[in-house]
Scaffold this motif. Structure first.
Motif, PDB file in Angstrom:
ATOM      1  N   SER A   1       0.805  -1.225   0.000  1.00  0.00           N
ATOM      2  CA  SER A   1       0.000   0.000   0.000  1.00  0.00           C
ATOM      3  C   SER A   1       0.841   1.280   0.000  1.00  0.00           C
ATOM      4  O   SER A   1       0.457   2.271  -0.613  1.00  0.00           O
ATOM      5  N   GLN A   2       1.993   1.251   0.641  1.00  0.00           N
ATOM      6  CA  GLN A   2       2.824   2.460   0.742  1.00  0.00           C
ATOM      7  C   GLN A   2       3.778   2.631  -0.432  1.00  0.00           C
ATOM      8  O   GLN A   2       4.289   3.726  -0.663  1.00  0.00           O
ATOM      9  N   GLY A   3       4.082   1.530  -1.124  1.00  0.00           N
ATOM     10  CA  GLY A   3       4.929   1.632  -2.310  1.00  0.00           C
ATOM     11  C   GLY A   3       6.414   1.532  -2.043  1.00  0.00           C
ATOM     12  O   GLY A   3       7.208   1.461  -2.974  1.00  0.00           O
ATOM     13  N   GLU A   4       6.814   1.530  -0.782  1.00  0.00           N
ATOM     14  CA  GLU A   4       8.216   1.312  -0.429  1.00  0.00           C
ATOM     15  C   GLU A   4       8.305   0.916   1.037  1.00  0.00           C
ATOM     16  O   GLU A   4       7.353   1.086   1.798  1.00  0.00           O
ATOM     17  N   THR A   5       9.462   0.366   1.390  1.00  0.00           N
ATOM     18  CA  THR A   5       9.659  -0.085   2.764  1.00  0.00           C
ATOM     19  C   THR A   5      11.140  -0.060   3.114  1.00  0.00           C
ATOM     20  O   THR A   5      11.994  -0.190   2.240  1.00  0.00           O
ATOM     21  N   LEU A   6      11.396   0.102   4.387  1.00  0.00           N
ATOM     22  CA  LEU A   6      12.748  -0.071   4.919  1.00  0.00           C
ATOM     23  C   LEU A   6      12.886  -1.452   5.535  1.00  0.00           C
ATOM     24  O   LEU A   6      13.898  -1.769   6.145  1.00  0.00           O
ATOM     25  N   GLY A   7      11.842  -2.280   5.368  1.00  0.00           N
ATOM     26  CA  GLY A   7      11.910  -3.665   5.783  1.00  0.00           C
ATOM     27  C   GLY A   7      11.166  -3.954   7.067  1.00  0.00           C
ATOM     28  O   GLY A   7      10.402  -3.140   7.576  1.00  0.00           O
ATOM     29  N   ALA A   8      11.402  -5.144   7.577  1.00  0.00           N
ATOM     30  CA  ALA A   8      10.802  -5.623   8.814  1.00  0.00           C
ATOM     31  C   ALA A   8      11.590  -5.077  10.005  1.00  0.00           C
ATOM     32  O   ALA A   8      12.609  -4.393   9.838  1.00  0.00           O
ATOM     33  N   ALA A   9      11.140  -5.409  11.195  1.00  0.00           N
ATOM     34  CA  ALA A   9      11.791  -4.908  12.416  1.00  0.00           C
ATOM     35  C   ALA A   9      13.282  -5.240  12.441  1.00  0.00           C
ATOM     36  O   ALA A   9      14.108  -4.396  12.798  1.00  0.00           O
ATOM     37  N   ILE A  10      13.655  -6.456  12.059  1.00  0.00           N
ATOM     38  CA  ILE A  10      15.078  -6.837  12.071  1.00  0.00           C
ATOM     39  C   ILE A  10      15.881  -6.000  11.079  1.00  0.00           C
ATOM     40  O   ILE A  10      17.025  -5.641  11.333  1.00  0.00           O
ATOM     41  N   ASP A  11      15.264  -5.681   9.942  1.00  0.00           N
ATOM     42  CA  ASP A  11      15.948  -4.849   8.944  1.00  0.00           C
ATOM     43  C   ASP A  11      16.190  -3.446   9.495  1.00  0.00           C
ATOM     44  O   ASP A  11      17.284  -2.895   9.340  1.00  0.00           O
ATOM     45  N   LEU A  12      15.165  -2.892  10.122  1.00  0.00           N
ATOM     46  CA  LEU A  12      15.300  -1.560  10.723  1.00  0.00           C
ATOM     47  C   LEU A  12      16.386  -1.561  11.791  1.00  0.00           C
ATOM     48  O   LEU A  12      17.194  -0.640  11.870  1.00  0.00           O
ATOM     49  N   SER A  13      16.431  -2.608  12.595  1.00  0.00           N
ATOM     50  CA  SER A  13      17.428  -2.724  13.658  1.00  0.00           C
ATOM     51  C   SER A  13      18.848  -2.852  13.100  1.00  0.00           C
ATOM     52  O   SER A  13      19.779  -2.244  13.607  1.00  0.00           O
ATOM     53  N   ASP A  14      18.976  -3.638  12.028  1.00  0.00           N
ATOM     54  CA  ASP A  14      20.308  -3.886  11.452  1.00  0.00           C
ATOM     55  C   ASP A  14      20.765  -2.797  10.493  1.00  0.00           C
ATOM     56  O   ASP A  14      21.940  -2.724  10.149  1.00  0.00           O
ATOM     57  N   GLY A  15      19.848  -1.971  10.017  1.00  0.00           N
ATOM     58  CA  GLY A  15      20.226  -0.881   9.123  1.00  0.00           C
ATOM     59  C   GLY A  15      20.288  -1.251   7.658  1.00  0.00           C
ATOM     60  O   GLY A  15      20.801  -0.487   6.840  1.00  0.00           O
ATOM     61  N   PHE A  16      19.755  -2.401   7.293  1.00  0.00           N
ATOM     62  CA  PHE A  16      19.685  -2.825   5.901  1.00  0.00           C
ATOM     63  C   PHE A  16      18.582  -3.860   5.761  1.00  0.00           C
ATOM     64  O   PHE A  16      18.131  -4.435   6.754  1.00  0.00           O
TER      65      PHE A  16
ATOM     66  N   PHE B   1      25.321 -13.171   1.750  1.00  0.00           N
ATOM     67  CA  PHE B   1      23.899 -12.856   1.691  1.00  0.00           C
ATOM     68  C   PHE B   1      23.716 -11.464   1.101  1.00  0.00           C
ATOM     69  O   PHE B   1      24.510 -10.561   1.379  1.00  0.00           O
ATOM     70  N   PRO B   2      22.661 -11.263   0.307  1.00  0.00           N
ATOM     71  CA  PRO B   2      22.382  -9.944  -0.239  1.00  0.00           C
ATOM     72  C   PRO B   2      21.702  -9.044   0.792  1.00  0.00           C
ATOM     73  O   PRO B   2      20.737  -9.452   1.444  1.00  0.00           O
ATOM     74  N   HIS B   3      22.226  -7.834   0.935  1.00  0.00           N
ATOM     75  CA  HIS B   3      21.691  -6.824   1.861  1.00  0.00           C
ATOM     76  C   HIS B   3      21.501  -5.522   1.090  1.00  0.00           C
ATOM     77  O   HIS B   3      22.409  -5.082   0.380  1.00  0.00           O
ATOM     78  N   LEU B   4      20.343  -4.902   1.259  1.00  0.00           N
ATOM     79  CA  LEU B   4      20.039  -3.660   0.560  1.00  0.00           C
ATOM     80  C   LEU B   4      20.105  -2.493   1.529  1.00  0.00           C
ATOM     81  O   LEU B   4      19.420  -2.491   2.551  1.00  0.00           O
ATOM     82  N   TYR B   5      20.911  -1.494   1.197  1.00  0.00           N
ATOM     83  CA  TYR B   5      21.134  -0.325   2.049  1.00  0.00           C
ATOM     84  C   TYR B   5      20.372   0.900   1.546  1.00  0.00           C
ATOM     85  O   TYR B   5      20.932   1.961   1.358  1.00  0.00           O
ATOM     86  N   ARG B   6      19.101   0.728   1.333  1.00  0.00           N
ATOM     87  CA  ARG B   6      18.188   1.816   0.967  1.00  0.00           C
ATOM     88  C   ARG B   6      16.777   1.274   1.033  1.00  0.00           C
ATOM     89  O   ARG B   6      16.566   0.075   1.195  1.00  0.00           O
TER      90      ARG B   6
END
Length: 112
Positions: free
Chosen positions: A17-32, A80-85
């Motif tokens: 619905s929002q069209g973008e995300t910074l990820g799940a809680a673990i992604d937010l915590s880890d910064g990617f 592992f692939p990690h996205l920094y944006r």
């Protein structure tokens, strides 16, 4: 090459619905944003989503994610692939349900 992101139903709904995300809680915590390759996805599901119903499997093409995608050593010394944006909905190739059958998530055939 396709890489995969596993989202809980509410995370997928918000991303959709929002069209973008910074990820799940673990992604937010880890910064990617954490992704898995086809070979890594089942182990990721078992390790981080054991017993979780209603998961969604999202596929992304690495070439479309640009230079913000980095391959880094993680579990078992594997890359592992990690996205920094932020991840954009427009970058999504496909999304499919990841049903749980007898305690094991069932991945689509031929997802590699």
């Amino acid at each position: 090459m396709l890489i995969y992101k596993i989202f809980r139903a509410d995370e997928w709904a918000a991303f959709d619905s929002q069209g973008e995300t910074l990820g799940a809680a673990i992604d937010l915590s880890d910064g990617f944003i954490h992704f898995s390759t086809a070979e890594q996805a089942a182990e990721t599901a078992a390790k981080h989503f054991a017993g979780v119903q209603g998961l969604m499997l999202l596929a992304f093409e690495t070439d479309r994610l640009g230079e913000a995608l980095e391959w880094e050593v993680s579990r078992g010394d594997a890359l592992f692939p990690h996205l920094y944006r932020a991840l954009k909905r427009s970058e999504l190739i496909w999304v499919k349900p990841l049903p749980l059958v007898d305690g094991v998530h069932q991945f689509p055939a031929g997802m590699a």
